[in-house]
Design an enzyme around this catalytic site. Sequence first.
Site, PDB file in Angstrom:
ATOM      1  N   GLY A   1       0.858  -1.188   0.000  1.00 48.11           N
ATOM      2  CA  GLY A   1       0.000   0.000   0.000  1.00 48.11           C
ATOM      3  C   GLY A   1       0.879   1.216   0.000  1.00 48.11           C
ATOM      4  N   CYS A   2       1.540   1.409   1.067  1.00 46.20           N
ATOM      5  CA  CYS A   2       2.528   2.476   1.115  1.00 46.20           C
ATOM      6  C   CYS A   2       3.326   2.269   2.355  1.00 46.20           C
ATOM      7  CB  CYS A   2       1.901   3.834   1.181  1.00 46.20           C
ATOM      8  SG  CYS A   2       2.945   4.991   2.002  1.00 46.20           S
TER       9      CYS A   2
END
Lengths: 101, 414
Positions: free
Chosen positions: A99-100
């Site tokens: 995702g990050c």
Amino acid sequence: MTTIHREIHTDAEGFLTEYDEWTDDLAVQLAAGIGIELSDEHWKAIRFLREDYPTHGETATLRRVSTLAGIPVKQLFALFPGKPAKKMAYVAGLPKPRGCV
Amino acid sequence: MKRLVILGGGTAGTVVANKLRRRLVLEDWRITVIDRVPDHLYQPGLLFVPFGGREDLLKPRRRLLRAGIELLIGEVAAVDPERKSVKLLDGDVVCYDYLVIATGTSSRPDQTPGMLGAEWRHSIHDFYTYDGAFALRDALQGFTGGRLVVHVVEQPIKCPVAPLEFTFLAEAFFRWREMRDQVEIVYVTPLDGAFTKPIASRYLGRLLDERKITVETDFLVERVDADRKTLVSYDEREIGYDLLVTVPLNMGADFIGASGLGDELNYVPVDKHTLQSRAHPDIFAIGDANDLPTSKAGSVAHFSSEIFVENFFQYVEGLAMTHRFDGHANCFVETGDGKGLLIDFNYDTEPLPGRFPFGRLGPLSLLHETKANHWGKLAFRWIYWNLLVKGRWLPIPSRMSMSGKHRPDEEVRP
């Protein structure tokens, strides 16, 4: 989700932890487990993810799949409803996307 | 004479240029920094602009770069890694022996249909740009109530905690103006929680909850319907707004894509421990410009630059590079009302609670709201301008330390 196949290793959420334990048959079972019957379009995305991972070192994002494999994000949502990035990674036997960070 | 060319004079480019200039012999090395604009922007300060802060945001790059560093103002058109040259838009060509790409990442509202248009900077705002932050200040001053939507298009983004900080500050702003009951605040994210790492996500999620801020997760925007003031997702969910504060898609510089040096978002693929380009060994990409699997943040730019500099001396001598970046990031998180929290993490260790930077002595607290953390964030501006970008010593190691950190017993990964 952790006991679909006796000899595979997964994390707590059921994502495969060993790249080489994945097979086509396993993908069909994993997909069925989350209510998805694999079509040619599904396979195109899964094959891309499998091929991309060893060189890229990370599970491909939706943008990467759409840009490099040419499958529009909209279609990925249709193929893997709700959470396409996670579902694709799960079926392709790859780590959950970051995702990050 | 060898020539080192650094593209971008932001945090990473400036730190590296200054550190290298100090140690590379002037007669043997020519160092050139190329940037589009003459001023250096203190990006952490933008967050406070919408709420009235405005001090010390810009300084001339020339004054931040040591004597003996050449500064060229110009826009890069393309890099030719075979000929080892950089072509500028005005036609100039600059040759290099070693190239450092430090052109960062920037907001691209043009990449989401409907975002740029008549409503841009009217009912649709961003705060990651100088002009955007000031336009948003006027919009907040004039906001009479309704639904404020804070929105992130897609990860990765620069300073991933900033949209949460903005949300906390906006909530406090409306409370101080005694109009909190007239404002509904919604935080819309493509992630499945408030933040990217589980323990921090839970802490931050709790803070949002306490402040009665609604969180919409797993929302990947397809387009903005500016006429209907509505965000529309790929799976056809809709979220209406009166005022939209969005973080547009972040991308690396266009010349990186045009030169065939980038991935799908124009970030340069690098070795995650040395920052060396995987395709061209004489090219390094530092700061936000690379594809490191850690936060795009000033702290990462700073810590990884220190590692890069040590490795660079080895590399130009033909030695193996022995210094390894661990993904260390360190971010202050403003939470409103003069408080803040702090997170410290790397590739392998997610943000944990505890004290920082001197073990149990603190004085700062990790993952816990304190006034000291807020003052730390404000004091950082001085440190940034006077020590950090000048490449001077700072009391924070480039590698993460477990000293002062603990795993909360009740917090077990699901």
